[in-house]
Design an enzyme around this catalytic site. Structure first.
Site, PDB file in Angstrom:
ATOM      1  N   GLY A  73       0.826  -1.200   0.000  1.00 60.65           N
ATOM      2  CA  GLY A  73       0.000   0.000   0.000  1.00 60.65           C
ATOM      3  C   GLY A  73       0.856   1.243   0.000  1.00 60.65           C
ATOM      4  O   GLY A  73       1.906   1.283  -0.656  1.00 60.65           O
TER       5      GLY A  73
ATOM      6  N   THR B  70       4.475  -2.333 -14.762  1.00 59.79           N
ATOM      7  CA  THR B  70       4.968  -1.123 -15.441  1.00 59.79           C
ATOM      8  C   THR B  70       3.888  -0.034 -15.382  1.00 59.79           C
ATOM      9  O   THR B  70       2.733  -0.297 -15.715  1.00 59.79           O
ATOM     10  CB  THR B  70       5.302  -1.430 -16.917  1.00 59.79           C
ATOM     11  OG1 THR B  70       6.151  -2.561 -16.976  1.00 59.79           O
ATOM     12  CG2 THR B  70       5.974  -0.232 -17.582  1.00 59.79           C
ATOM     13  N   ALA B  71       4.275   1.151 -14.979  1.00 63.28           N
ATOM     14  CA  ALA B  71       3.392   2.324 -14.915  1.00 63.28           C
ATOM     15  C   ALA B  71       2.408   2.281 -13.750  1.00 63.28           C
ATOM     16  O   ALA B  71       1.537   3.154 -13.651  1.00 63.28           O
ATOM     17  CB  ALA B  71       2.644   2.580 -16.221  1.00 63.28           C
ATOM     18  N   ALA B  72       2.537   1.310 -12.855  1.00 59.85           N
ATOM     19  CA  ALA B  72       1.648   1.292 -11.678  1.00 59.85           C
ATOM     20  C   ALA B  72       1.877   2.555 -10.840  1.00 59.85           C
ATOM     21  O   ALA B  72       0.921   3.206 -10.390  1.00 59.85           O
ATOM     22  CB  ALA B  72       1.893   0.044 -10.843  1.00 59.85           C
ATOM     23  N   GLY B  73       3.141   2.908 -10.637  1.00 59.64           N
ATOM     24  CA  GLY B  73       3.450   4.124  -9.876  1.00 59.64           C
ATOM     25  C   GLY B  73       2.983   5.372 -10.605  1.00 59.64           C
ATOM     26  O   GLY B  73       2.493   6.325  -9.974  1.00 59.64           O
ATOM     27  N   ASP B  74       3.119   5.384 -11.919  1.00 57.74           N
ATOM     28  CA  ASP B  74       2.669   6.548 -12.700  1.00 57.74           C
ATOM     29  C   ASP B  74       1.151   6.694 -12.619  1.00 57.74           C
ATOM     30  O   ASP B  74       0.629   7.818 -12.534  1.00 57.74           O
ATOM     31  CB  ASP B  74       3.092   6.395 -14.164  1.00 57.74           C
ATOM     32  CG  ASP B  74       4.599   6.301 -14.310  1.00 57.74           C
ATOM     33  OD1 ASP B  74       5.312   6.923 -13.503  1.00 57.74           O
ATOM     34  OD2 ASP B  74       5.048   5.597 -15.230  1.00 57.74           O
TER      35      ASP B  74
ATOM     36  N   ALA C  17      -4.095  -1.161 -13.029  1.00 56.98           N
ATOM     37  CA  ALA C  17      -3.021  -1.056 -14.033  1.00 56.98           C
ATOM     38  C   ALA C  17      -2.089  -2.262 -13.982  1.00 56.98           C
ATOM     39  O   ALA C  17      -1.536  -2.674 -15.010  1.00 56.98           O
ATOM     40  CB  ALA C  17      -2.232   0.238 -13.825  1.00 56.98           C
TER      41      ALA C  17
HETATM   42  O1  RIB Z   1       7.298   4.117 -15.046  1.00 58.34           O
HETATM   43  C1  RIB Z   1       7.258   3.309 -16.193  1.00 58.34           C
HETATM   44  C2  RIB Z   1       7.942   4.017 -17.329  1.00 58.34           C
HETATM   45  O2  RIB Z   1       9.314   4.166 -17.010  1.00 58.34           O
HETATM   46  C3  RIB Z   1       7.931   3.278 -18.630  1.00 58.34           C
HETATM   47  O3  RIB Z   1       6.790   3.556 -19.411  1.00 58.34           O
HETATM   48  C4  RIB Z   1       9.235   3.687 -19.269  1.00 58.34           C
HETATM   49  O4  RIB Z   1       9.076   4.444 -20.427  1.00 58.34           O
HETATM   50  C5  RIB Z   1       9.992   4.452 -18.188  1.00 58.34           C
HETATM   51  O5  RIB Z   1       9.921   5.825 -18.369  1.00 58.34           O
END
Ligand code: RIB
Length: 313
Positions: free
Chosen positions: A215, A238-242, A272
């Site tokens: 969490g 990938t991209a979970a944090g974003d 995600a």
């Molecule tokens: O946080 C994931 C991203 O990190 C990916 O999409 C990659 O491009 C890097 O920037």
């Protein structure tokens, strides 16, 4: 829509290979399928913010004059992000090389290319913008200049300190919110012995630490908030944090209380993780609301107790 979020940062085309495991240094792994996905931390966060709904999303990004830029622009446009694009004639569009393992781990190497062309002078007018969301795949001097301009204009500034690097105190002093994972906290806070010391070392009004499947926690004005993660079977993190960052800032721009914003960001991030790719994996508002409305999926008291024990705060 009255609120506007500006995301300033990176956009990459992700080259993804799935394999049984992520290679160790010096090892070659025979992978399986290969795909490309629009990615980059900045662009992923902009897509997450736009799909979260409720706030108009703009993005300042730098792309090369090449074909790699096209799927990135298409993905951002499809999500409804208004683009301020710097086109660099010499540098290639940023790329990221991702090995994704069958247990949903990944290893990412970024070739920043045109992302490094973002300059302080490229910041668009901030009229009507409530929040500026930054990451660290752009030149640090540019990130700091954008934060300073936003602060001077009365715009709130959030920094996702990823990829991790040591940050000058002058930049930290310009932030309203800092979002880090545990590894990033270690770098930004100078290898603290524990979470409490790491938080104590950061003089930012709101610090959020994401803790993966456990969490996240937030320290805001001296108060600690905990948000356990939703239970899922991850396919690709990938991209979970974003997704977490973009969703969170969309909610903050709508003045959602932080505890509720953390819950929505956690839900979006969990969804995600169940899909392949970066921007392709980010859920929209309706999907997040459906998960939030399912009482059987909400993290329970056991998850809360486990998170509190882990944090030991
Ligand atoms: O946080 C994931 C991203 O990190 C990916 O999409 C990659 O491009 C890097 O920037």
């Amino acid at each position: 829509m009255t609120s506007t979020v500006l995301v300033a940062g990176s956009a990459n085309l992700d080259f993804v290979v799935r394999a049984a495991h992520v290679p160790a240094p010096g090892e070659t792994v025979l992978g399986r399928e290969f795909r490309t996905f629009p990615g980059g931390k900045g662009a992923n966060q902009a897509v997450a913010c736009a799909r979260a709904g409720g706030a108009a999303t703009q993005m300042l990004l730098a792309l090369g004059a090449d074909d790699f830029a096209k799927p990135i622009e298409a993905s951002l446009n499809d999500a409804g992000v208004t683009l301020h694009t710097v086109r660099d004639a010499l540098l290639p569009t940023g790329t990221a090389f991702i090995c994704l393992s069958d247990d949903a781990e990944n290893a990412i190497t970024v070739a920043p290319g045109a992302n490094m062309a973002l300059q302080p002078t490229h910041l668009p007018p901030l009229d009507g913008v409530q929040w500026l969301l930054l990451q660290l795949e752009s030149p640090l001097a540019t990130v700091q200049a954008y934060a300073a301009s936003a602060r001077a204009a009365g715009v709130k500034v959030a920094l996702n300190a990823a990829p991790a690097q040591v940050l000058p105190a002058e930049l930290l002093a310009l932030l309203d919110m800092l979002i880090v994972n545990e590894g990033e906290l270690a770098v930004v806070a100078g290898n603290p012995p524990d979470l409490a010391s790491g938080l104590a070392r950061l003089d930012v009004p709101c610090v959020i630490v994401t803790l993966g499947a456990r969490g996240c926690l937030a320290r805001i004005d001296g108060q600690i908030l905990l948000q356990p993660a939703f239970s899922i079977s991850p396919l690709d993190t990938t991209a979970a944090g974003d997704t977490f960052c973009g969703t969170l800032i969309a909610r903050m721009a709508q003045h959602t209380p932080l505890q509720q914003a953390l819950l929505a960001a956690s839900a979006a991030s969990a969804l995600a993780c169940t899909r392949l790719g970066a921007q392709s994996s980010i859920p929209d508002h309706a999907e997040v609301e459906a998960l939030l409305a399912d009482a059987s999926r909400l993290p329970g008291t056991d998850a809360h107790a486990a998170l509190a024990a882990w944090c030991a705060l």
